[in-house]
Design a protein around this motif. Structure first.
Motif, PDB file in Angstrom:
ATOM      1  N   GLY A  13       0.832  -1.208   0.000  1.00 19.43           N
ATOM      2  CA  GLY A  13       0.000   0.000   0.000  1.00 19.43           C
ATOM      3  C   GLY A  13       0.858   1.247   0.000  1.00 19.43           C
ATOM      4  O   GLY A  13       0.559   2.239   0.663  1.00 19.43           O
ATOM      5  N   ALA A  14       1.949   1.206  -0.771  1.00 18.45           N
ATOM      6  CA  ALA A  14       2.934   2.310  -0.747  1.00 18.45           C
ATOM      7  C   ALA A  14       2.700   3.311  -1.872  1.00 18.45           C
ATOM      8  O   ALA A  14       3.544   4.175  -2.102  1.00 18.45           O
ATOM      9  CB  ALA A  14       4.344   1.734  -0.829  1.00 18.45           C
ATOM     10  N   LYS A  45       6.067   6.593  -9.371  1.00 20.19           N
ATOM     11  CA  LYS A  45       6.302   8.004  -9.044  1.00 20.19           C
ATOM     12  C   LYS A  45       6.846   8.139  -7.609  1.00 20.19           C
ATOM     13  O   LYS A  45       7.811   8.874  -7.368  1.00 20.19           O
ATOM     14  CB  LYS A  45       4.979   8.770  -9.204  1.00 20.19           C
ATOM     15  CG  LYS A  45       4.966  10.180  -8.677  1.00 20.19           C
ATOM     16  CD  LYS A  45       5.558  11.159  -9.692  1.00 20.19           C
ATOM     17  CE  LYS A  45       5.392  12.617  -9.297  1.00 20.19           C
ATOM     18  NZ  LYS A  45       6.142  13.052  -8.137  1.00 20.19           N
ATOM     19  N   VAL A  46       6.252   7.408  -6.675  1.00 16.99           N
ATOM     20  CA  VAL A  46       6.726   7.471  -5.278  1.00 16.99           C
ATOM     21  C   VAL A  46       8.169   6.944  -5.210  1.00 16.99           C
ATOM     22  O   VAL A  46       9.043   7.549  -4.569  1.00 16.99           O
ATOM     23  CB  VAL A  46       5.813   6.661  -4.323  1.00 16.99           C
ATOM     24  CG1 VAL A  46       6.361   6.692  -2.898  1.00 16.99           C
ATOM     25  CG2 VAL A  46       4.387   7.212  -4.340  1.00 16.99           C
ATOM     26  N   ALA A  47       8.425   5.828  -5.909  1.00  8.23           N
ATOM     27  CA  ALA A  47       9.786   5.260  -5.904  1.00  8.23           C
ATOM     28  C   ALA A  47      10.787   6.241  -6.524  1.00  8.23           C
ATOM     29  O   ALA A  47      11.902   6.404  -6.011  1.00  8.23           O
ATOM     30  CB  ALA A  47       9.800   3.930  -6.658  1.00  8.23           C
ATOM     31  N   ALA A  48      10.378   6.902  -7.605  1.00 11.46           N
ATOM     32  CA  ALA A  48      11.280   7.873  -8.255  1.00 11.46           C
ATOM     33  C   ALA A  48      11.570   9.049  -7.323  1.00 11.46           C
ATOM     34  O   ALA A  48      12.711   9.533  -7.257  1.00 11.46           O
ATOM     35  CB  ALA A  48      10.660   8.367  -9.563  1.00 11.46           C
ATOM     36  N   ASP A  49      10.557   9.503  -6.590  1.00  9.93           N
ATOM     37  CA  ASP A  49      10.766  10.604  -5.630  1.00  9.93           C
ATOM     38  C   ASP A  49      11.753  10.192  -4.533  1.00  9.93           C
ATOM     39  O   ASP A  49      12.608  10.978  -4.118  1.00  9.93           O
ATOM     40  CB  ASP A  49       9.433  11.030  -4.991  1.00  9.93           C
ATOM     41  CG  ASP A  49       8.527  11.763  -5.975  1.00  9.93           C
ATOM     42  OD1 ASP A  49       9.012  12.140  -7.069  1.00  9.93           O
ATOM     43  OD2 ASP A  49       7.331  11.942  -5.657  1.00  9.93           O
ATOM     44  N   ILE A  50      11.628   8.950  -4.067  1.00  9.98           N
ATOM     45  CA  ILE A  50      12.546   8.465  -3.022  1.00  9.98           C
ATOM     46  C   ILE A  50      13.972   8.405  -3.580  1.00  9.98           C
ATOM     47  O   ILE A  50      14.930   8.840  -2.937  1.00  9.98           O
ATOM     48  CB  ILE A  50      12.097   7.075  -2.500  1.00  9.98           C
ATOM     49  CG1 ILE A  50      10.767   7.203  -1.748  1.00  9.98           C
ATOM     50  CG2 ILE A  50      13.176   6.461  -1.601  1.00  9.98           C
ATOM     51  CD1 ILE A  50      10.137   5.872  -1.342  1.00  9.98           C
ATOM     52  N   THR A  51      14.093   7.873  -4.792  1.00 12.11           N
ATOM     53  CA  THR A  51      15.413   7.779  -5.420  1.00 12.11           C
ATOM     54  C   THR A  51      16.013   9.173  -5.608  1.00 12.11           C
ATOM     55  O   THR A  51      17.204   9.388  -5.330  1.00 12.11           O
ATOM     56  CB  THR A  51      15.305   7.047  -6.771  1.00 12.11           C
ATOM     57  OG1 THR A  51      14.656   5.788  -6.544  1.00 12.11           O
ATOM     58  CG2 THR A  51      16.671   6.793  -7.381  1.00 12.11           C
ATOM     59  N   GLY A  55      17.469   8.062  -1.671  1.00 15.14           N
ATOM     60  CA  GLY A  55      17.165   6.741  -1.122  1.00 15.14           C
ATOM     61  C   GLY A  55      17.182   5.671  -2.189  1.00 15.14           C
ATOM     62  O   GLY A  55      17.316   5.973  -3.388  1.00 15.14           O
ATOM     63  N   LYS A  56      17.044   4.419  -1.754  1.00 13.16           N
ATOM     64  CA  LYS A  56      16.993   3.313  -2.705  1.00 13.16           C
ATOM     65  C   LYS A  56      15.598   2.702  -2.677  1.00 13.16           C
ATOM     66  O   LYS A  56      15.166   2.194  -1.636  1.00 13.16           O
ATOM     67  CB  LYS A  56      18.051   2.261  -2.366  1.00 13.16           C
ATOM     68  CG  LYS A  56      18.085   1.129  -3.372  1.00 13.16           C
ATOM     69  CD  LYS A  56      19.379   0.346  -3.317  1.00 13.16           C
ATOM     70  CE  LYS A  56      19.398  -0.691  -4.438  1.00 13.16           C
ATOM     71  NZ  LYS A  56      20.545  -1.560  -4.390  1.00 13.16           N
ATOM     72  N   ALA A  57      14.897   2.764  -3.802  1.00 10.46           N
ATOM     73  CA  ALA A  57      13.529   2.238  -3.847  1.00 10.46           C
ATOM     74  C   ALA A  57      13.212   1.677  -5.220  1.00 10.46           C
ATOM     75  O   ALA A  57      13.637   2.233  -6.239  1.00 10.46           O
ATOM     76  CB  ALA A  57      12.533   3.342  -3.504  1.00 10.46           C
ATOM     77  N   VAL A  58      12.488   0.577  -5.244  1.00 10.81           N
ATOM     78  CA  VAL A  58      11.963   0.000  -6.478  1.00 10.81           C
ATOM     79  C   VAL A  58      10.488  -0.285  -6.221  1.00 10.81           C
ATOM     80  O   VAL A  58      10.027  -0.218  -5.080  1.00 10.81           O
ATOM     81  CB  VAL A  58      12.711  -1.291  -6.871  1.00 10.81           C
ATOM     82  CG1 VAL A  58      14.166  -1.011  -7.201  1.00 10.81           C
ATOM     83  CG2 VAL A  58      12.610  -2.338  -5.761  1.00 10.81           C
TER      84      VAL A  58
END
Ligand code: NAP
Length: 253
Positions: A13-14, A45-51, A55-58
């Protein structure tokens, strides 16, 4: 902050709300994060914002009610980030918001499939791997509604009550295998779910003005705390942001 450096976390639910904020906070604390939900574009989009924030996100689209899809989410996490240390079982739905005598039976069943079976699916897919790897942490995002019923929320309350029992069952069966597990109730937080609740006008929670709701960053910080060994003595329990002692431990009082 590198409290979780080298750790791998899955947040379900991220794509928005508490889950998106928790994924960002976990990544800021040093974890590599896999984001799961149904909406692939929002997740990316959320993962790209974290990156972009360092941060590291996929991410990977996953309907938590589909066990085979959850297995694929865990396998993809292992392949891209490594063995899973932390599972944040956060995906949830509020619908149906209706009196029991009017609730759509299919929507009622779907609520339990996502909020309770979906969380079981997440735990089922990671637990044997965590035990084999020496341990892990599971955070089941629960609700005060799982302890006391609220008008119109019979499915939501029943599913969250079941989830609280699942938390206790995990602690019973795997607590001695270095598995820490928490039920975590974020309190009334400013998300899309609360917008749907306000719109319903159904019970006392729907009357809370938006400006009185907690920002998502607050439960996100508590989830980071629960992901660390500092919370270990609370394993097997329900914790809530309404508890001043817990707030103080998280540094939020
Ligand atoms: P939200 O803004 O509505 O977000 C719900 C998340 O769950 C979304 O990312 C949604 O993504 C995902 N989701 C829904 N069905 C899914 C499914 N079948 N498979 C995978 N993901 C699914 O809600 P929220 O307020 O952040 O709630 C997060 C958690 O906190 C929930 O478990 C909720 O019960 C709990 N909680 C919230 C509050 C509050 O006041 N907000 C209070 C107590 C407890 P997709 O639509 O992209 O799938």
């Amino acid at each position: 902050m590198t409290l979780l450096a080298g750790k791998v976390a899955i947040v379900t639910g991220a794509s928005r709300g508490v889950g998106a904020a928790a994924a960002l906070a976990l990544a800021k604390a040093g974890a590599s994060v896999m984001l799961g939900a149904r909406d692939a574009a929002r997740l990316a989009k959320v993962a790209a914002d974290i990156t972009a924030s360092g941060g590291k996100a996929v991410s990977m689209a996953c309907d938590m009610s589909d066990y085979a899809a959850v297995e694929r989410l865990v396998a993809e996490t292992e392949a891209r980030l490594g063995p899973v240390d932390v599972l944040v079982n956060n995906a949830g739905v509020i619908e149906p918001i209706a009196p029991i005598w009017e609730a759509d039976p299919a929507v009622w069943a779907r609520n339990i499939e996502v909020n309770l079976v979906g969380c079981f699916n997440g735990v089922r897919a990671v637990l044997a791997r965590m035990i084999a790897g020496g341990g892990g942490t599971i955070i089941n995002v629960s609700s005060g509604a799982g302890v006391r019923p609220l008008e119109g929320w019979s499915a939501y309350s029943s599913g969250k009550a079941g989830l609280a029992m699942l938390t206790r069952a995990i602690a019973l069966e795997a607590g001695d295998k270095n598995i820490r597990v928490y039920g975590f109730s974020p309190g009334t937080t400013d998300t899309d779910m609360q917008a749907a609740i306000r719109e319903s006008g159904m019970n006392i929670i729907s009357q809370i003005p938006r400006e009185k709701l907690t920002p998502v960053e607050v439960p996100a910080q508590a989830i980071v705390y629960l992901a660390t060994p500092a919370a270990a003595d609370l394993s097997g329990k329900e914790v809530t942001l309404r508890d001043e002692t817990f707030l103080a431990r998280v540094g939020l009082s």
